[in-house]
Scaffold this motif. Sequence first.
Motif, PDB file in Angstrom:
ATOM      1  N   THR A   6     -10.020  -0.794 -22.198  1.00  0.00           N
ATOM      2  CA  THR A   6      -9.018  -1.741 -22.668  1.00  0.00           C
ATOM      3  C   THR A   6      -8.034  -2.003 -21.541  1.00  0.00           C
ATOM      4  O   THR A   6      -7.916  -1.196 -20.601  1.00  0.00           O
ATOM      5  N   LYS A   8      -4.834  -2.089 -21.819  1.00  0.00           N
ATOM      6  CA  LYS A   8      -3.599  -1.331 -21.999  1.00  0.00           C
ATOM      7  C   LYS A   8      -3.786  -0.298 -23.104  1.00  0.00           C
ATOM      8  O   LYS A   8      -4.204  -0.634 -24.214  1.00  0.00           O
ATOM      9  N   THR A  10      -2.159   1.946 -25.760  1.00  0.00           N
ATOM     10  CA  THR A  10      -0.906   2.043 -26.514  1.00  0.00           C
ATOM     11  C   THR A  10      -1.028   3.092 -27.615  1.00  0.00           C
ATOM     12  O   THR A  10      -2.148   3.458 -28.013  1.00  0.00           O
ATOM     13  N   LEU A  13      -3.132   1.739 -30.480  1.00  0.00           N
ATOM     14  CA  LEU A  13      -4.557   1.657 -30.174  1.00  0.00           C
ATOM     15  C   LEU A  13      -5.218   3.031 -30.287  1.00  0.00           C
ATOM     16  O   LEU A  13      -6.265   3.169 -30.940  1.00  0.00           O
ATOM     17  N   THR A  33      -8.627   2.435 -18.509  1.00  0.00           N
ATOM     18  CA  THR A  33      -8.170   1.101 -18.120  1.00  0.00           C
ATOM     19  C   THR A  33      -8.739   0.730 -16.754  1.00  0.00           C
ATOM     20  O   THR A  33      -8.389  -0.309 -16.198  1.00  0.00           O
ATOM     21  N   THR A  49     -10.704  -5.815 -25.368  1.00  0.00           N
ATOM     22  CA  THR A  49      -9.729  -6.573 -24.584  1.00  0.00           C
ATOM     23  C   THR A  49      -9.962  -8.055 -24.863  1.00  0.00           C
ATOM     24  O   THR A  49     -10.640  -8.406 -25.839  1.00  0.00           O
ATOM     25  N   SER A  61      -9.947  -8.424 -28.674  1.00  0.00           N
ATOM     26  CA  SER A  61      -8.765  -7.787 -29.271  1.00  0.00           C
ATOM     27  C   SER A  61      -7.734  -8.794 -29.759  1.00  0.00           C
ATOM     28  O   SER A  61      -7.472  -9.806 -29.113  1.00  0.00           O
ATOM     29  N   GLU A  63      -3.651  -9.222 -30.739  1.00  0.00           N
ATOM     30  CA  GLU A  63      -2.456  -8.714 -30.059  1.00  0.00           C
ATOM     31  C   GLU A  63      -1.763  -7.579 -30.809  1.00  0.00           C
ATOM     32  O   GLU A  63      -0.926  -6.879 -30.241  1.00  0.00           O
ATOM     33  N   PHE A  66      -1.138  -4.139 -29.356  1.00  0.00           N
ATOM     34  CA  PHE A  66      -0.429  -4.107 -28.069  1.00  0.00           C
ATOM     35  C   PHE A  66       1.035  -4.531 -28.209  1.00  0.00           C
ATOM     36  O   PHE A  66       1.763  -4.591 -27.235  1.00  0.00           O
TER      37      PHE A  66
END
Length: 431
Positions: A6, A8, A10, A13, A33, A49, A61, A63, A66
């Motif tokens: 991915t 990012k 988080t 996630l 990442t 992603t 993905s 939002e 994130f």
Amino acid sequence: MLLIYTHKITPRLTYIMRHIFVNLLGVAIDFTTKVEEFIKHSGPKITYTKQPLQNEFFIRSNELLFEQGINDIQINLADWDGTPCFFSNGERSNLPFDIFAASFFLISRYEEYLPHVKDIHGRFSPKDSLAYQNEFLQKPVVDIWAYKLLDALKAKFDGLEHKKRAYDFISILDVATSHCYANRGIVRGFAGLIMDLGTFKFKRVYERIAVGLKKQKDPYDNFAELIALHKLYGVKSNFFFQFADYSKYDKNVSTNSIRFKSLIKYVADYAPVSLAASYSSFSDQELLKKEKANLEEVINRPVNNAKMRYNRVDVPVTYRNLISAEFTDDYTMGYTYELGFRAGTCTPFQFYDIPLEVKQPIKIHPFAVHDYALAKIKREQVILQQVNILGEQVRKVNGTLITMFSNELLGNKDEQDWMSVYAKIMEEQHA
């Protein structure tokens, strides 16, 4: 091990990915990442992603995982092979929907942070929920989506390792009032008698006198029968006793009653005993801690499980209070007057605190069946049919079916022999 790429990483996630892959599907995972690390990985791998890297298993993905905080989200429901879903992904994605974002929306109770009108007890109404409005409240959609994902991964990756889980069934007994007439003291007993006479409730007058003279068993005192029934069918159970001072909404037997304490000890010899927190402790942390400590003193062991009076949940405050009182498990997640899966799942999960963006150390055990919801159904055949439908949904995904009954309803034979109905449910739904 399944590697997830991915752009990012988080807290949201990792929280929902671990719940779906590890808790539901039994698939070990790791995150990266770094494109080079992802390409070098020779085992199963997926990208989560906006765009695929090559021709790998790709899930586009949304939002939501994130972002931070609460935002106004536009949700459009669509059909995925007979199952409702949302957060459409487009044609390039291997899955037509972002089930990770959708699962997070439901499990985190995102919609309960959004503006809504609470009922008289400060509860979120099921009619305000996405699931109720779109008629999928009685489907554990998070678990169904997860198994659709597993099928797609197994088709892509031969020999994908995953641990199968087994169907489970737990019966919760809510003991907010242990006795209807007995063990209530002379003053409360006499006041109740006068009230029954004044309202012409002569059946209650007869029962009250018969119980007082020990000619008849208190109708709510069905604990021995319940314990025997659970033993007969091998049913896991948990008795939640209210152990609180008298108030407008808390009317149990006095905590000073020796017979009441003896009853709790008796039940604790055969089944787990937990705290049915009082109405008054909902916004009073110190009172909640006191009730927990007092019940622990009676049974002489830790009390880790709690449920709130009238199933009152105010996210995230309720769970922060329970954590502060050192509870590890909660059984309040469900609707009192509607059957189904409030959080969209039949699998226990850790609470995610959205304002703090952190997974909290308390596990939520969502119930699907509440006796008040069943009491709206007048015919026994329809009651059993409704429970069987839910049970079948849970069995398909190897989840946990949790029912919640009160000893009060089970002692009521005016409109329905509820103990007989309960026995049939135990026989049909036990693991």
